[in-house]
Design a protein around this motif. Structure first.
Motif, PDB file in Angstrom:
ATOM      1  N   GLU A 228      41.208  32.323  32.810  1.00  0.00           N
ATOM      2  CA  GLU A 228      41.034  31.433  33.958  1.00  0.00           C
ATOM      3  C   GLU A 228      41.046  32.209  35.270  1.00  0.00           C
ATOM      4  O   GLU A 228      41.685  33.259  35.386  1.00  0.00           O
ATOM      5  N   ILE A 229      40.351  31.648  36.248  1.00  0.00           N
ATOM      6  CA  ILE A 229      40.276  32.209  37.596  1.00  0.00           C
ATOM      7  C   ILE A 229      40.871  31.190  38.559  1.00  0.00           C
ATOM      8  O   ILE A 229      40.617  29.986  38.442  1.00  0.00           O
ATOM      9  N   TYR A 230      41.670  31.672  39.504  1.00  0.00           N
ATOM     10  CA  TYR A 230      42.280  30.804  40.506  1.00  0.00           C
ATOM     11  C   TYR A 230      42.078  31.415  41.890  1.00  0.00           C
ATOM     12  O   TYR A 230      42.317  32.612  42.084  1.00  0.00           O
ATOM     13  N   ASN A 231      41.654  30.597  42.836  1.00  0.00           N
ATOM     14  CA  ASN A 231      41.533  31.057  44.217  1.00  0.00           C
ATOM     15  C   ASN A 231      42.911  31.061  44.874  1.00  0.00           C
ATOM     16  O   ASN A 231      43.573  30.028  44.929  1.00  0.00           O
ATOM     17  N   ALA A 232      43.322  32.217  45.370  1.00  0.00           N
ATOM     18  CA  ALA A 232      44.600  32.342  46.078  1.00  0.00           C
ATOM     19  C   ALA A 232      44.303  32.348  47.571  1.00  0.00           C
ATOM     20  O   ALA A 232      44.015  33.398  48.169  1.00  0.00           O
ATOM     21  N   VAL A 233      44.343  31.168  48.161  1.00  0.00           N
ATOM     22  CA  VAL A 233      43.974  30.978  49.560  1.00  0.00           C
ATOM     23  C   VAL A 233      44.749  29.771  50.083  1.00  0.00           C
ATOM     24  O   VAL A 233      45.098  28.878  49.309  1.00  0.00           O
ATOM     25  N   ASP A 234      45.053  29.760  51.385  1.00  0.00           N
ATOM     26  CA  ASP A 234      45.847  28.647  51.902  1.00  0.00           C
ATOM     27  C   ASP A 234      45.001  27.392  52.070  1.00  0.00           C
ATOM     28  O   ASP A 234      43.842  27.337  51.660  1.00  0.00           O
TER      29      ASP A 234
ATOM     30  N   LYS B  20      34.122  27.920  52.835  1.00  0.00           N
ATOM     31  CA  LYS B  20      35.428  27.279  52.725  1.00  0.00           C
ATOM     32  C   LYS B  20      35.890  27.437  51.279  1.00  0.00           C
ATOM     33  O   LYS B  20      35.296  26.850  50.377  1.00  0.00           O
ATOM     34  N   VAL B  21      36.926  28.227  51.073  1.00  0.00           N
ATOM     35  CA  VAL B  21      37.394  28.479  49.713  1.00  0.00           C
ATOM     36  C   VAL B  21      38.473  27.465  49.341  1.00  0.00           C
ATOM     37  O   VAL B  21      39.470  27.315  50.044  1.00  0.00           O
ATOM     38  N   SER B  22      38.261  26.771  48.228  1.00  0.00           N
ATOM     39  CA  SER B  22      39.189  25.729  47.774  1.00  0.00           C
ATOM     40  C   SER B  22      40.344  26.326  46.967  1.00  0.00           C
ATOM     41  O   SER B  22      40.139  27.197  46.119  1.00  0.00           O
ATOM     42  N   ASN B  23      41.556  25.821  47.215  1.00  0.00           N
ATOM     43  CA  ASN B  23      42.732  26.241  46.444  1.00  0.00           C
ATOM     44  C   ASN B  23      43.237  25.132  45.523  1.00  0.00           C
ATOM     45  O   ASN B  23      44.357  25.187  45.012  1.00  0.00           O
ATOM     46  N   ARG B  24      42.416  24.114  45.322  1.00  0.00           N
ATOM     47  CA  ARG B  24      42.853  22.939  44.569  1.00  0.00           C
ATOM     48  C   ARG B  24      43.322  23.298  43.152  1.00  0.00           C
ATOM     49  O   ARG B  24      44.342  22.807  42.679  1.00  0.00           O
ATOM     50  N   LYS B  25      42.594  24.174  42.483  1.00  0.00           N
ATOM     51  CA  LYS B  25      42.944  24.538  41.109  1.00  0.00           C
ATOM     52  C   LYS B  25      44.291  25.256  41.056  1.00  0.00           C
ATOM     53  O   LYS B  25      45.111  24.996  40.165  1.00  0.00           O
ATOM     54  N   LEU B  26      44.530  26.147  42.007  1.00  0.00           N
ATOM     55  CA  LEU B  26      45.808  26.867  42.066  1.00  0.00           C
ATOM     56  C   LEU B  26      46.970  25.887  42.192  1.00  0.00           C
ATOM     57  O   LEU B  26      47.991  26.008  41.502  1.00  0.00           O
ATOM     58  N   LYS B  27      46.802  24.892  43.057  1.00  0.00           N
ATOM     59  CA  LYS B  27      47.888  23.946  43.297  1.00  0.00           C
ATOM     60  C   LYS B  27      48.043  22.967  42.129  1.00  0.00           C
ATOM     61  O   LYS B  27      49.166  22.623  41.749  1.00  0.00           O
ATOM     62  N   MET B  28      46.927  22.530  41.564  1.00  0.00           N
ATOM     63  CA  MET B  28      47.003  21.530  40.494  1.00  0.00           C
ATOM     64  C   MET B  28      47.447  22.143  39.166  1.00  0.00           C
ATOM     65  O   MET B  28      48.343  21.625  38.505  1.00  0.00           O
ATOM     66  N   GLU B  29      46.809  23.250  38.761  1.00  0.00           N
ATOM     67  CA  GLU B  29      47.099  23.811  37.438  1.00  0.00           C
ATOM     68  C   GLU B  29      48.364  24.664  37.407  1.00  0.00           C
ATOM     69  O   GLU B  29      49.088  24.668  36.418  1.00  0.00           O
ATOM     70  N   LEU B  30      48.613  25.398  38.473  1.00  0.00           N
ATOM     71  CA  LEU B  30      49.796  26.267  38.503  1.00  0.00           C
ATOM     72  C   LEU B  30      50.961  25.613  39.236  1.00  0.00           C
ATOM     73  O   LEU B  30      52.072  26.147  39.231  1.00  0.00           O
TER      74      LEU B  30
END
Length: 301
Positions: free
Chosen positions: A211-217, A258-268
């Motif tokens: 899996e890949i996760y965007n690490a961005v605020d 605009k880079v989304s961090n939704r996956k980082l917050k939802m999955e992790l």
């Protein structure tokens, strides 16, 4: 856990210190000796991941491995050696005793979008710069290892890192070297170093292989909004506008997205300490003020 951190520098050192606090047995790899590792109770190891013989001498096995090595001074060939060849060497070295988790810090520069669009982990990656192409190739190498060898790689695509002593545009502004290109509409994506440390730990705990996760605020910011906030916060004039094309000498190229961090917050399940640059840079400004390092006079409006 026995944790190996490859690249114990600006991110790896505080990451290791935090993992030690959590009770883990942490080893830190650097190419040169650094006393701060011992101070943080990280066991120092000297190795260059571009040299397989160096890796063979490391005292494995490890439960978790984090590769947050950086290549900031070299050219494209150095990027390929450190990221691509270095990752290939790590995969081969770890193949005999694989860790349970391998976290690699890539970059949001693999997204080449310049139209201000929203990008997420499934968006196309077609970077223009050769340096970012090397990072994209490294991701493909790791994902192939996941598919072919069940290598437990998790990829974090990291935005522009800022924090204590770091932040390219902020430091330029303090030195009166910043300029706003065009109308200042280009979007910049950021993450505070402490939140990147938190995101890596979340990936070690809950990230899924492949899996890949965007690490961005939470907030991509237009340059002009970033500088306006700094100006109002510090009581310092806005940088001048310029018609010159912005480049800043960035090896990874300039993008606008605009880079989304939704996956980082939802999955992790990660919750940001500094959700936007405002909270993060307020902390940094206060740190500099306490240290007597905000060396400029307030300007008349």
């Amino acid at each position: 856990m026995r944790v190996l951190i490859v690249g114990c520098g600006y991110v790896g050192l505080p990451l290791g210190a935090e993992l030690v606090k959590q009770g883990h047995d942490v080893y830190g790899v650097r190419r040169t000796a650094e006393a701060s590792l011992t101070t943080a109770r990280i066991k120092p190891l000297l190795a260059d991941i571009t040299r397989r013989d160096d890796l063979a001498r490391l005292p494995g096995p490890f439960d978790s491995v984090v590769n947050c090595v950086s290549s900031t001074k070299g050219g494209v060939e150095d990027y390929r050696q450190v990221y691509l060849d270095g990752s290939r060497n790590l995969i081969e070295w770890l193949s005999t005793a694989p860790p349970k988790k391998f976290v690699y810090t890539s970059s949001t520069s693999v997204y080449g979008q310049t139209d201000g669009s929203l990008v997420k982990e499934t968006s196309p990656t077609a970077p223009a710069s050769e340096s970012s192409k090397a990072l994209a190739e490294t991701e493909k190498l790791l994902l192939a290892a996941v598919a072919e060898r069940k290598f437990p790689a998790v990829i974090l695509r990291v935005a522009g890192i800022y924090g204590p002593g770091r932040g390219h545009l902020f430091l330029q502004y303090l030195r009166n070297e910043a300029k706003i290109a065009g109308k200042g509409e280009r979007l910049i994506n950021m993450i505070h170093r402490d939140d990147l440390v938190g995101a890596i730990i979340a990936a070690l705990k809950s990230g899924r292989a492949g899996e890949i996760y965007n690490a961005v605020d939470d907030e991509p910011a237009a340059q002009i909004h970033f500088f306006r906030w700094l100006s109002e916060t510090l009581g310092k004039r806005m940088p001048p506008f310029t018609t010159e094309v912005e480049n800043g000498g960035r090896k990874r190229g300039l993008t606008n997205k605009k880079v989304s961090n939704r996956k980082l917050k939802m999955e992790l399940g990660y919750q940001f300490k500094y959700p936007t640059f405002r909270q993060g840079y307020t902390a940094e400004i206060m740190r500099l003020e306490r240290a007597g390092q905000l060396n400029f006079e307030l300007e008349r409006r």
